[in-house]
Scaffold this active site. Structure first.
Site: not given
Ligand code: SF4
Length: 373
Positions: A70, A161, A191, A288
């Protein structure tokens, strides 16, 4: 940590400090070229160019229409590579593995990017000295870790992210409204730890694999039954405070990002097809990816979750995981004759890893043909 502690304000100040970097160091093009070389795959390219389906010998492959890296993962890996280029010799640390993929993590180890060591589950921040570089992974770091690092004179490279930060900001809002956050996740997952560190009062509802089964009635499945619990909670709050006031007492939000949702939607479509088996490829600690395997298992199609091609062989044998993490082995997992296999990969899986697994399957099927002659 004091529940009045303003995590968002702290993060804001932390990100303004002079040794903080979130934008890279100007080597993006060169690094993307290198990553392209290391992580992309001609087989995946061929599949995408042919409507996500192609046949090699007696193996037809159908690829899920959303799969693999991703944008959050790609940019985190790119930042880590860039940091090494920018600071070629200095000590470089990660607060946790950058993404949940063993191939990428091994590659960073080769670049001498080390994980901060653990002692009895506790991170040994003492090893980090002034002038070192510390990389925060794609799924972020807990607030207390950032606090510890802010007191050391280190270079921070924050690859969190933006969609993870969005979740943090939401739980932070709950805290201001004196809400209790109910977080559905594995409490040992980094996480979850990072998200909880931004919440005020919180409860983490664990997953089946973490001995949750000892505290629940037989047959309780958090993945589906928690929705019922959530509804019950909402109803109870409505009864107590009135339907018109529910928004002041109960907020529900989904933390699934678009990339994860798209991969799950594509998997739901893939399992509708006529397939002999499915390969789900992704790190064994990747949440995931476990959901992709779950969709495959529910469909009843034989499905194998592997983290690298090394799980295949010797011979027609596979070692794989089931959705809740049990590790199993199977002999003769590839049926005889022409086969159609479905393939997907988690958001932290490079295409190259998928290619290596497929090449192993092609080789096994080729051997079968040769032996039949
Ligand atoms: S939250 Fe995690 S899975 Fe979703 S785009 Fe960001 S890194 Fe990728």
């Amino acid at each position: 940590m004091d529940s009045d502690f303003d995590a968002k304000e702290f993060r804001k100040n932390f990100s303004r400090s002079k040794n903080y970097n979130r934008k890279g160091f100007g080597h993006k093009e060169e690094i993307l070229e290198l990553m392209n070389h290391e992580y992309t795959s001609d087989i995946i390219k061929t599949l995408k160019e042919n409507g996500y389906e192609h046949t090699w010998g007696n193996v037809t492959v159908r690829l899920a229409k959303a799969n693999g890296f991703c944008f959050g993962v790609e940019s985190a890996v790119q930042m880590a590579y860039e940091s090494r280029k920018q600071f070629p010799t200095g000590k470089m640390w990660l607060t946790n593995e950058i993404i949940h993929n063993p191939t990428v993590n091994k590659r960073l180890e080769e670049m001498n990017v080390q994980n901060i060591p653990l002692d009895q589950g506790k991170k040994q921040f003492e090893v980090v000295n002034a002038g070192d570089v510390v990389i925060l992974p794609a799924f972020g770091a807990a607030v207390d870790e950032m606090l510890t690092l802010s007191e050391k004179n280190v270079q921070i490279v924050d690859t969190t992210c933006p969609l993870v930060i969005k979740v943090w900001n939401t739980v932070e809002k709950h805290k201001k409204g004196e809400f209790t956050s109910i977080i559905h996740g594995k409490y040992s997952h980094e996480e979850t730890v990072a998200t909880a560190s931004n919440a005020g009062k919180y409860v983490i509802v664990k997953n089946m694999t973490e001995k949750f089964k000892l505290a629940i009635s037989e047959g309780f499945d958090p993945d589906s039954d928690l929705i019922k619990v959530e509804k019950l909670l909402e109803k109870t709050m409505m009864r107590k405070y009135g339907v018109e006031n529910i928004n002041e007492h109960f907020i529900r939000f989904n933390t699934i990002c678009n990339a994860t949702q798209e991969r799950q939607d594509a998997m739901n479509k893939l399992v509708e097809q006529d397939l002999d088996l499915i390969l789900v490829i992704g790190g064994w600690n990747s949440s995931n990816t476990s959901h992709l395997q779950e969709i495959a298992e529910k469909s009843g199609i034989p499905s194998y979750w592997i983290d690298s091609e090394q799980r295949i062989g010797p011979g027609n044998r596979i070692e794989y995981k089931l959705k809740h993490g049990e590790q199993v082995e199977k002999e003769n997992f590839l049926p005889e004759g022409p086969i159609t296999i479905g393939v997907t990969s988690g958001a932290s899986t490079p295409d190259k890893v998928v290619e290596e697994a497929l090449v192993k399957v092609f080789d096994l099927k080729r051997e079968e043909l040769l032996q039949a002659k």
